[in-house]
Design a protein around this motif. Structure first.
Motif, mmCIF file in Angstrom:
data_model
loop_
_atom_site.group_PDB
_atom_site.id
_atom_site.type_symbol
_atom_site.label_atom_id
_atom_site.label_comp_id
_atom_site.label_asym_id
_atom_site.label_seq_id
_atom_site.Cartn_x
_atom_site.Cartn_y
_atom_site.Cartn_z
ATOM 1 N N GLU A 21 34.556 44.857 79.474
ATOM 2 C CA GLU A 21 34.290 44.545 80.881
ATOM 3 C C GLU A 21 35.154 43.381 81.359
ATOM 4 O O GLU A 21 35.684 43.420 82.475
ATOM 5 C CB GLU A 21 32.804 44.269 81.101
ATOM 6 C CG GLU A 21 31.971 45.537 80.970
ATOM 7 C CD GLU A 21 30.482 45.336 81.183
ATOM 8 O OE1 GLU A 21 30.016 44.175 81.279
ATOM 9 O OE2 GLU A 21 29.768 46.357 81.250
ATOM 10 N N ALA A 31 34.244 47.480 85.261
ATOM 11 C CA ALA A 31 33.858 48.428 84.218
ATOM 12 C C ALA A 31 32.374 48.279 83.912
ATOM 13 O O ALA A 31 31.850 47.171 83.895
ATOM 14 C CB ALA A 31 34.669 48.185 82.950
ATOM 15 N N VAL A 42 34.859 53.094 85.094
ATOM 16 C CA VAL A 42 35.752 52.097 85.681
ATOM 17 C C VAL A 42 35.924 52.408 87.159
ATOM 18 O O VAL A 42 36.188 53.549 87.547
ATOM 19 C CB VAL A 42 37.132 52.107 84.976
ATOM 20 C CG1 VAL A 42 38.041 51.060 85.594
ATOM 21 C CG2 VAL A 42 36.972 51.862 83.486
#
Length: 66
Positions: A21, A31, A42
């Motif tokens: 992330e 994400a 995403v």
């Protein structure tokens, strides 16, 4: 904005989630990692960021995008 679902292998813990992330965020995208299904959603602007760059960034973290 584009949403893409990626299958990612090698994720097993909270560190994996944070790693992916954070790396994707640094690219200017968002994400959301689901460890159980081994999927990453995403959200990104396809006019500013290529999907291939996102995949490479995730793989650079040590995971495999399949």
């Amino acid at each position: 904005m584009q949403n893409i679902l990626l299958k990612v292998q090698g994720m097993s813990c909270g560190h994996c989630v944070n790693s992916i992330e954070e790396a994707v965020r640094k690219l200017g995208a968002a994400a959301k990692v689901d460890l159980q299904s081994r999927q990453v959603v995403v959200t990104y602007d396809e006019s500013k960021l290529a999907l291939e760059a996102i995949k490479e960034t995730i793989e650079d973290q040590g995971y495999e995008v399949v």
